[in-house]
Design an enzyme around this catalytic site. Structure first.
Site, mmCIF file in Angstrom:
data_model
loop_
_atom_site.group_PDB
_atom_site.id
_atom_site.type_symbol
_atom_site.label_atom_id
_atom_site.label_comp_id
_atom_site.label_asym_id
_atom_site.label_seq_id
_atom_site.Cartn_x
_atom_site.Cartn_y
_atom_site.Cartn_z
ATOM 1 N N ASN A 106 0.842 -1.191 0.000
ATOM 2 C CA ASN A 106 0.000 0.000 0.000
ATOM 3 C C ASN A 106 0.879 1.243 0.000
ATOM 4 O O ASN A 106 1.944 1.245 0.618
ATOM 5 C CB ASN A 106 -0.870 -0.002 1.276
ATOM 6 C CG ASN A 106 -1.925 1.099 1.282
ATOM 7 O OD1 ASN A 106 -2.330 1.610 0.240
ATOM 8 N ND2 ASN A 106 -2.387 1.450 2.475
ATOM 9 N N ASP A 144 -2.779 0.738 8.218
ATOM 10 C CA ASP A 144 -1.471 1.289 7.815
ATOM 11 C C ASP A 144 -0.367 0.940 8.808
ATOM 12 O O ASP A 144 0.532 1.747 9.081
ATOM 13 C CB ASP A 144 -1.571 2.817 7.628
ATOM 14 C CG ASP A 144 -2.557 3.183 6.531
ATOM 15 O OD1 ASP A 144 -2.597 2.481 5.509
ATOM 16 O OD2 ASP A 144 -3.302 4.165 6.697
HETATM 17 C C1 GAR Z 1 -2.416 8.639 -2.711
HETATM 18 O O1 GAR Z 1 -1.772 9.726 -2.103
HETATM 19 C C2 GAR Z 1 -2.435 7.456 -1.771
HETATM 20 O O2 GAR Z 1 -1.314 7.338 -0.995
HETATM 21 C C3 GAR Z 1 -3.628 7.787 -0.925
HETATM 22 O O3 GAR Z 1 -4.568 8.203 -1.844
HETATM 23 C C4 GAR Z 1 -3.909 8.913 -2.903
HETATM 24 C C5 GAR Z 1 -4.422 8.400 -4.210
HETATM 25 O O4 GAR Z 1 -4.082 9.274 -5.241
HETATM 26 N N1 GAR Z 1 -4.025 6.632 -0.160
HETATM 27 C C6 GAR Z 1 -4.394 6.717 1.116
HETATM 28 O O5 GAR Z 1 -4.512 7.759 1.724
HETATM 29 C C7 GAR Z 1 -4.684 5.377 1.757
HETATM 30 N N2 GAR Z 1 -4.827 5.513 3.175
HETATM 31 P P1 GAR Z 1 -4.250 8.846 -6.768
HETATM 32 O O6 GAR Z 1 -5.632 8.211 -6.927
HETATM 33 O O7 GAR Z 1 -4.156 10.139 -7.520
HETATM 34 O O8 GAR Z 1 -3.151 7.897 -7.104
#
Ligand code: GAR
Length: 200
Positions: A106, A144
């Site tokens: 993740n 996480d």
């Molecule tokens: C990313 O920053 C990822 O790390 C986060 O969502 C975003 C997705 O961006 N995930 C979390 O926060 C999971 N807890 P994207 O759809 O533009 O790749």
């Protein structure tokens, strides 16, 4: 060649970066399928690359466990070597995690174990820290909390709002994710060994 399934919920900008990296014939991994828990904008990136997609809409299942069982069925169709959660904004049920961990990783927009959960960027801003970061972890049954595979600090700048800070974090996340996938594919990074040593 390492085969990878990517699961998303949103815009899929990190997915896009991984697809672009994997388009290089020298890159040792290939994305074989992209899945989501909703009609995600990021599907467009997969379609542009001619990569199959599937959707398992969370809202259509009676429980997280039933949703996860269908997700597992879909993943079993593709049998990837690695599952990448790239912005999937759902906790996975334990059965699914147990079936895939440590071959499921993740990305997270904070320097774990700081600011876990769905609002890692917002929580860092609210805490008033001078720096936050980006992390790539093995998924376990906590939030996480799995073993950290790569992470890097990102400064919080005066005037940052959640969007500005997240946009500064994302390129770092992308670089870390691509590097982790490459190292898993080449055997430089042994997920089973990392997971086993974290449990000692
Ligand atoms: C990313 O920053 C990822 O790390 C986060 O969502 C975003 C997705 O961006 N995930 C979390 O926060 C999971 N807890 P994207 O759809 O533009 O790749």
């Amino acid at each position: 060649m390492l085969t990878v399934a990517v699961l998303i919920s949103g815009t899929g900008s990190n997915l896009r970066a991984l697809l672009d990296a994997a388009a290089d014939p020298e890159f040792p991994a290939r994305i074989v399928v992209v899945g989501a828990d909703r009609e995600a904008d990021g599907f467009a990136h997969a379609e542009e690359y001619g990569i199959p997609t599937f959707m398992v809409p969370f809202a259509q299942f009676a429980s997280r466990e039933e949703w996860g069982a269908e997700l597992a069925t879909q993943l079993d169709v593709w049998r990837p070597d690695l599952v990448v959660l790239s912005g999937l904004m759902r906790l996975l049920p334990a059965d699914l995690v147990d079936a895939w961990s440590p071959r499921i990783i993740n990305t997270h927009p904070a320097y774990l174990p700081e600011f876990p959960g769905a609002h890692g960027v917002r929580d860092a801003l609210a805490a008033g820290v001078a720096q936050t970061g980006a992390s790539v972890i093995i998924v376990d049954n906590g939030v996480d909390s799995g073993p950290i595979l790569a992470q890097e600090r990102v400064p919080v700048l005066p005037g940052d709002d959640e969007h500005a800070l997240h946009e500064r974090i994302k390129p770092v996340e992308r670089r870390l994710l691509i590097d982790v996938v490459r190292r898993v594919a080449t055997g430089d990074l042994d997920l089973a060994a990392v997971s086993a040593s974290a449990q000692l």
